[in-house]
Design an enzyme around this catalytic site. Structure first.
Site, PDB file in Angstrom:
ATOM      1  N   ARG A 185       0.866  -1.234  -0.012  1.00 26.58           N
ATOM      2  CA  ARG A 185       0.332  -0.157  -0.105  1.00 26.58           C
ATOM      3  C   ARG A 185       1.057   1.226  -0.008  1.00 26.58           C
ATOM      4  NH1 ARG A 185      -4.543   0.283   4.536  1.00 26.58           N
ATOM      5  NH2 ARG A 185      -2.804   0.508   5.909  1.00 26.58           N
TER       6      ARG A 185
ATOM      7  N   ASP B 184       0.399  -3.951  12.428  1.00 26.14           N
ATOM      8  CA  ASP B 184       0.770  -4.213  11.139  1.00 26.14           C
ATOM      9  C   ASP B 184       1.242  -5.361  10.876  1.00 26.14           C
ATOM     10  OD1 ASP B 184       2.782  -4.668   8.960  1.00 26.14           O
ATOM     11  OD2 ASP B 184       2.616  -2.383   8.568  1.00 26.14           O
TER      12      ASP B 184
ATOM     13  N   ASP C 174       4.915  -6.563   9.609  1.00 25.81           N
ATOM     14  CA  ASP C 174       5.863  -6.151  10.607  1.00 25.81           C
ATOM     15  C   ASP C 174       5.951  -7.252  11.751  1.00 25.81           C
ATOM     16  OD1 ASP C 174       7.017  -4.405   9.083  1.00 25.81           O
ATOM     17  OD2 ASP C 174       6.024  -2.582  10.162  1.00 25.81           O
TER      18      ASP C 174
HETATM   19  C1  PRP Z   1      -0.903  -4.799   4.323  1.00 28.87           C
HETATM   20  C2  PRP Z   1      -1.985  -6.135   4.409  1.00 28.87           C
HETATM   21  C3  PRP Z   1      -2.835  -6.195   3.048  1.00 28.87           C
HETATM   22  C4  PRP Z   1      -2.755  -4.462   2.829  1.00 28.87           C
HETATM   23  C5  PRP Z   1      -4.163  -4.212   3.308  1.00 28.87           C
HETATM   24  O1  PRP Z   1       0.017  -5.231   3.503  1.00 28.87           O
HETATM   25  O2  PRP Z   1      -1.263  -7.395   4.349  1.00 28.87           O
HETATM   26  O3  PRP Z   1      -2.146  -6.561   2.014  1.00 28.87           O
HETATM   27  O4  PRP Z   1      -1.942  -3.852   3.866  1.00 28.87           O
HETATM   28  O5  PRP Z   1      -4.680  -3.031   3.256  1.00 28.87           O
HETATM   29  P1  PRP Z   1      -5.636  -2.592   2.036  1.00 28.87           P
HETATM   30  O6  PRP Z   1      -7.151  -3.623   2.399  1.00 28.87           O
HETATM   31  O7  PRP Z   1      -6.096  -1.200   2.441  1.00 28.87           O
HETATM   32  O8  PRP Z   1      -5.303  -2.631   0.684  1.00 28.87           O
HETATM   33  P2  PRP Z   1       1.187  -3.887   3.283  1.00 28.87           P
HETATM   34  O9  PRP Z   1       0.853  -2.967   2.211  1.00 28.87           O
HETATM   35  O10 PRP Z   1       1.206  -3.087   4.573  1.00 28.87           O
HETATM   36  O11 PRP Z   1       2.535  -4.677   2.710  1.00 28.87           O
HETATM   37  P3  PRP Z   1       3.158  -5.797   3.525  1.00 28.87           P
HETATM   38  O12 PRP Z   1       2.443  -6.963   3.955  1.00 28.87           O
HETATM   39  O13 PRP Z   1       4.348  -5.983   2.809  1.00 28.87           O
HETATM   40  O14 PRP Z   1       3.775  -5.345   4.957  1.00 28.87           O
HETATM   41  N1  URA Z   2      -2.524  -3.516   7.153  1.00 30.19           N
HETATM   42  C1  URA Z   2      -1.945  -4.048   8.250  1.00 30.19           C
HETATM   43  O1  URA Z   2      -1.088  -4.745   8.561  1.00 30.19           O
HETATM   44  N2  URA Z   2      -2.729  -3.721   9.352  1.00 30.19           N
HETATM   45  C2  URA Z   2      -3.907  -2.994   9.199  1.00 30.19           C
HETATM   46  O2  URA Z   2      -4.522  -2.687  10.171  1.00 30.19           O
HETATM   47  C3  URA Z   2      -4.067  -2.386   8.207  1.00 30.19           C
HETATM   48  C4  URA Z   2      -3.452  -2.869   7.038  1.00 30.19           C
END
Ligand code: PRP
Ligand code: URA
Length: 208
Positions: free
Chosen positions: A103, A199, A202
């Protein structure tokens, strides 16, 4: 709402509570994600098609059942990765196709960075795996990709969803079944789910 399923299973609720806890360390967090994913998929796959299959027990012949559809597990990188193992253990012949999305922190829109799907679809059912359904942008983009690939049946398996994410995904793709462990209260101004778990990427990978 049609095609939206929030698990009421006591094991799921118990494990989700531990997962949310800020004191839960990455090792335990990964274990819980793996276990919750498997429990959710058990519930989500009760409509898979089976074909009659003749076998013989040591005592006599019997007509059993074998899975008929080719299943693809589609984890959204990064956080969806942790959901693969528990599910793969239950369906070891499933194919795993990764989709890389993150995102954009400003716009909250998904940005695609990894997609190695071949031209022709190799599976007929896809289970999209991502612990968090927040704005819904990442899930919608992944369903768009899979529909364009030609997949017949798509389900989304997540751990926590926001009401906003459920509405957005359902509005865009009402045929996609959504299975989650919980639907939380709301999104905050940064697009994080409240109360949520923070998150998910993370907390799994120890990068907070
Ligand atoms: C997080 C999560 C989803 C997304 C959800 O990923 O794992 O993929 O956000 O958010 P949305 O419904 O608003 O699209 P992130 O983009 O943080 O990436 P990551 O998994 O690499 O940490
Ligand atoms: N992605 C995450 O990992 N946590 C949230 O709450 C929203 C998006």
């Amino acid at each position: 709402m049609e095609n939206v399923f929030s698990s009421k299973h006591p094991l799921v609720m118990h494990k989700l509570t531990k997962l949310r806890d800020r004191k839960t360390e990455p090792k335990k967090f990964r274990e819980l994600i793996r276990e919750i994913a498997a429990l959710l998929v058990y519930e989500a796959t009760n409509d898979l098609l089976v074909a009659p299959t003749e076998i013989e027990t040591p005592l006599e012949p019997i007509e059993g059942a074998s899975l008929q559809q080719k299943i693809g597990l589609v984890p959204i990188l990064r956080a969806g990765l942790g959901m693969v193992d528990g599910i793969w253990g239950l369906m070891p012949s499933a194919e795993v196709w990764h989709i890389g999305l993150f995102r954009d922190e400003e716009t909250l829109k998904p940005v695609e960075y990894y997609n190695k799907l071949p031209i022709e679809p190799t599976v007929s059912v896809c289970l999209i795996l991502d612990p968090m359904l927040a704005t819904g942008g990442s899930a919608i983009a992944t369903v768009d990709i899979l529909k364009e690939w030609g997949v017949e049946k798509i389900k989304f398996i997540g751990v926590i969803a926001s009401p906003e994410g459920i509405s957005a995904l359902h509005k865009e793709h009402p045929d996609v079944h959504i299975h989650v462990a919980a639907i939380d209260r709301e999104l905050n101004e940064y697009g994080y789910i409240l109360p949520g778990l923070g998150d998910a990427g993370d907390r799994q990978f120890g990068t907070a």
